[in-house]
Design an enzyme around this catalytic site. Sequence first.
Site, short mmCIF file in Angstrom:
data_model
loop_
_atom_site.label_atom_id
_atom_site.label_comp_id
_atom_site.label_asym_id
_atom_site.label_seq_id
_atom_site.Cartn_x
_atom_site.Cartn_y
_atom_site.Cartn_z
N GLY A 1 0.80 -1.24 -0.06
CA GLY A 1 0.13 -0.04 0.03
C GLY A 1 0.71 1.16 0.00
O GLY A 1 2.18 1.45 -0.59
N HIS B 1 9.52 -5.13 -4.58
CA HIS B 1 9.96 -4.21 -5.76
C HIS B 1 10.11 -2.64 -5.05
O HIS B 1 9.88 -2.30 -4.18
CB HIS B 1 8.62 -4.32 -6.63
CG HIS B 1 7.33 -3.66 -6.13
ND1 HIS B 1 6.01 -4.02 -6.77
CD2 HIS B 1 7.21 -3.05 -4.91
CE1 HIS B 1 5.38 -3.17 -6.15
NE2 HIS B 1 5.72 -2.88 -5.11
N SER C 1 5.07 -5.83 -1.40
CA SER C 1 5.75 -4.52 -1.34
C SER C 1 5.88 -3.94 -0.10
O SER C 1 6.82 -4.48 0.61
CB SER C 1 4.45 -3.66 -1.81
OG SER C 1 4.64 -2.33 -2.06
N MET C 2 5.26 -2.88 0.49
CA MET C 2 5.41 -2.31 1.67
C MET C 2 5.20 -3.59 2.86
O MET C 2 6.06 -3.16 4.02
CB MET C 2 4.53 -1.19 2.15
CG MET C 2 4.96 -0.22 3.18
SD MET C 2 6.55 0.42 2.73
CE MET C 2 7.27 0.41 4.48
N ASP D 1 9.12 -6.53 -9.79
CA ASP D 1 8.60 -7.34 -8.94
C ASP D 1 9.33 -8.86 -8.65
O ASP D 1 9.68 -9.41 -9.84
CB ASP D 1 7.13 -7.69 -9.39
CG ASP D 1 6.15 -6.76 -9.38
OD1 ASP D 1 6.49 -5.48 -8.91
OD2 ASP D 1 4.92 -6.73 -9.85
#
Length: 266
Positions: free
Chosen positions: A123, A177, A152-153, A226
């Site tokens: 997010g 990523h 991600s985060m 990614d």
Amino acid sequence: GINAEYGNKIVMLKGGIRCLVRRKHTFKTRFNRTTLQNFSKVNKRTLYGGKYTKSSLIPFVVDQTAHGERSYDIFSRLLKDRIIVLHGEINDDMSSIVIAQILLLESQNNSKPINIYINSPGGVVTAGLAIYDTMQYINSPVSTLVVGQACSMASLLLAAGTKGLRRSLPNSRVMIHQPIGGFSGQASDIEIHAREILAIKRRLNALYAKHTNQPLETIEKSMDRDYWLTPEESRKFGLIDAVIEKKESKDISTDESSKEKTNPME
């Protein structure tokens, strides 16, 4: 309508009407505007980071203690056992809720670990970094466990747990990523935002390098696109410390004197 929690049932708010269903009785109360606004601000989302629709039902647990009967929604009951469920998109709302839960548990006992169960696609970077900084700020050990996915985060929050307490279930997945963003406007403003997102990228790379003990060059190469990892690959990369299939009994502090039963919602 707005779903809210009240006692051991779900409250439906619509058009200023509260319908409270408790056992076999139904009560209707009309709010004045101020009361409705205040109630809606607190209850328009749950306290656990996720957002629910009208049809979502949250299980409740009833504790039978020497002091009588007390009901909790399932997430509040888990919070008593120092468990935080971080699920769904990481945004400012989730961030403030998770931070509040972390600070509460740390104030209650700063020597016991806080267990964060992560299932998130990632997010907003700033919201995630707010949670990250809070995890590093407190004195309590933080145990992280990915159930489902940590992308991600969320993968940074997974890696930010206390060394030795970062784990994954065997069928979870992790993805890292570089940050993603977009901006439109005047050329000078676009240039400013481009510099900012590149600075954030460098900062995130440095944090991943810190928590994985990987060379910065390896992090930069891995995060250029990614990069999906299995739990075992995540362990070798340094994002987690172990892949587990069974929960250790010491993970959760339970009150054996408390007898619990699930209160079915209809």
